[in-house]
Enzyme design. Sequence first.
Site, PDB file in Angstrom:
ATOM      1  CE  LYS A 154      -4.854 -60.157   8.480  1.00 35.64           C
ATOM      2  NZ  LYS A 154      -4.199 -60.462   7.218  1.00 35.64           N
TER       3      LYS A 154
ATOM      4  CE  LYS B 290       0.257 -59.585   1.027  1.00 39.42           C
ATOM      5  NZ  LYS B 290       0.523 -58.824   2.195  1.00 39.42           N
TER       6      LYS B 290
ATOM      7  CE  LYS C 199       4.217 -64.555   8.291  1.00 37.40           C
ATOM      8  NZ  LYS C 199       4.621 -63.955   9.561  1.00 37.40           N
TER       9      LYS C 199
HETATM   10  P1  TYM Z   1       3.618 -58.979   8.739  1.00 37.85           P
HETATM   11  O1  TYM Z   1       4.058 -60.011   9.699  1.00 37.85           O
HETATM   12  O2  TYM Z   1       2.355 -59.196   8.036  1.00 37.85           O
HETATM   13  O3  TYM Z   1       4.718 -58.730   7.638  1.00 37.85           O
HETATM   14  C1  TYM Z   1       6.040 -58.478   8.032  1.00 37.85           C
HETATM   15  C2  TYM Z   1       6.787 -57.702   6.972  1.00 37.85           C
HETATM   16  O4  TYM Z   1       6.941 -58.471   5.792  1.00 37.85           O
HETATM   17  C3  TYM Z   1       6.514 -57.693   4.677  1.00 37.85           C
HETATM   18  N1  TYM Z   1       5.957 -58.579   3.654  1.00 37.85           N
HETATM   19  C4  TYM Z   1       6.253 -58.490   2.350  1.00 37.85           C
HETATM   20  N2  TYM Z   1       7.058 -57.664   1.675  1.00 37.85           N
HETATM   21  C5  TYM Z   1       7.175 -57.848   0.339  1.00 37.85           C
HETATM   22  N3  TYM Z   1       6.509 -58.816  -0.333  1.00 37.85           N
HETATM   23  C6  TYM Z   1       5.683 -59.676   0.305  1.00 37.85           C
HETATM   24  N4  TYM Z   1       5.067 -60.640  -0.356  1.00 37.85           N
HETATM   25  C7  TYM Z   1       5.526 -59.534   1.719  1.00 37.85           C
HETATM   26  N5  TYM Z   1       4.806 -60.193   2.664  1.00 37.85           N
HETATM   27  C8  TYM Z   1       5.084 -59.593   3.849  1.00 37.85           C
HETATM   28  C9  TYM Z   1       5.459 -56.749   5.239  1.00 37.85           C
HETATM   29  O5  TYM Z   1       5.293 -55.626   4.422  1.00 37.85           O
HETATM   30  C10 TYM Z   1       6.073 -56.411   6.571  1.00 37.85           C
HETATM   31  O6  TYM Z   1       7.048 -55.407   6.418  1.00 37.85           O
HETATM   32  N6  TYM Z   1       1.815 -54.682  10.300  1.00 37.85           N
HETATM   33  C11 TYM Z   1       3.133 -55.316  10.176  1.00 37.85           C
HETATM   34  C12 TYM Z   1       3.718 -55.621  11.543  1.00 37.85           C
HETATM   35  C13 TYM Z   1       3.928 -54.407  12.380  1.00 37.85           C
HETATM   36  C14 TYM Z   1       4.783 -53.317  12.100  1.00 37.85           C
HETATM   37  C15 TYM Z   1       4.642 -52.409  13.190  1.00 37.85           C
HETATM   38  C16 TYM Z   1       5.654 -53.016  11.057  1.00 37.85           C
HETATM   39  C17 TYM Z   1       3.311 -54.137  13.562  1.00 37.85           C
HETATM   40  N7  TYM Z   1       3.744 -52.923  14.050  1.00 37.85           N
HETATM   41  C18 TYM Z   1       5.346 -51.197  13.208  1.00 37.85           C
HETATM   42  C19 TYM Z   1       6.351 -51.815  11.098  1.00 37.85           C
HETATM   43  C20 TYM Z   1       6.198 -50.911  12.167  1.00 37.85           C
HETATM   44  C21 TYM Z   1       2.938 -56.560   9.310  1.00 37.85           C
HETATM   45  O7  TYM Z   1       2.165 -56.568   8.433  1.00 37.85           O
HETATM   46  O8  TYM Z   1       3.623 -57.645   9.589  1.00 37.85           O
END
Ligand code: TYM
Length: 346
Positions: A115, A195, A198
């Site tokens: 980031k 991967k 977004k």
């Molecule tokens: P975020 O919004 O970045 O991603 C949300 C979820 O989507 C999964 N993900 C993927 N899985 C497989 N392949 C991909 N290309 C891919 N892109 C995204 C992420 O692994 C995630 O599961 N930090 C978390 C948000 C969060 C959270 C939490 C999750 C905040 N607090 C507590 C679990 C428990 C996140 O990265 O969101």
Amino acid sequence: MNKKRVLSGIRATGRLHLGNYFGAIKGMLTLQDDPEFETLYMVADLHTLTTPYQVEELRQNRREIIIDYLAAGLDPEKSILFQQSANPHHAEFAFYLSSVVTIAKMQHLPTFKDKVKQYPQYVTMALLNYPVLMAADILIYKASDVPVGIDQEPHLEVAREIARRMNQDYGTDFPEPQIFKTIGEYVSSLTGEGKMSKSVEGSYINLTDDLETIRKKIAKIPTDSGKGIIDKGVYISRSAMPNNGVVAIAPSNGVKNLMEFIELFKGKERRKELDNQYQDVGLRYSEVKNELAEAIYQELQPIQEKRQELENNPQKVDSIISVGNEKATVLASEVVKEVREKMGLL
Ligand code: TYM
């Protein structure tokens, strides 16, 4: 019997894509139907503040993600669906937990470094604190299982470390949370590099994409001549080995990614058939891509229909959100009280 708790969340940064769906939502769906677990799923709207964002977009997205959850099959009768910031205890709890975490540890996390590279002008305290807030989200419900993609493993490791430290220093009984894995724990980008994400244009398919859009996006996956060998999972086209099998140009990951998508949507058997065809008579990518686009749309169409229904019924959505927010706050307040007592704040 005390049920094991599950917590997961998705940031409110925009439309969900197939990576979110396979990495997180599929696991969330599996666990909500397992009577052994009590499931809580939130919109991580506070985490959205850790990178640059638009105020109005956030206001919309923190509601839209709940609609996406419902459309994908999360059921408010089975799971508590809520907004992270509507439960004031998350931010409070993150502060308590931050007292057992060093700055050096947070600065070394690969997710933080990524980031910093992406937004060098926005290296804020909120960004540094991202994993601590995530640990708070999980530990505040004493959750043991977390359905997320594999990219979240460094954050889960931090949550486990914090759990151990809190248990040692203050005599709490936090479980060490583990990732609940799905077959789509790592969904590749359509560009053939890295991967699905977004933040990378051209890398993703949204859950709301129509068939035409999906077709166009799939058409752009880079491919090769359609015929070659597969060596340890690497697809090497004949055109890449002009001199008696010596590889002249680096093989593209596009074909591998295409086949992984085939496996996700059409199953292992179909992939095996196409793999054999690649090594035998050769593939016609236009046909393979068409088959894949249709399979993806078939999976997404019912979700899109359900979404439309929910959009037409805003009161229902509002009521689900406010019930979920309240339930989550009540559950969290029990653990917060216990921790405040153990830390000397009560
Ligand atoms: P975020 O919004 O970045 O991603 C949300 C979820 O989507 C999964 N993900 C993927 N899985 C497989 N392949 C991909 N290309 C891919 N892109 C995204 C992420 O692994 C995630 O599961 N930090 C978390 C948000 C969060 C959270 C939490 C999750 C905040 N607090 C507590 C679990 C428990 C996140 O990265 O969101």
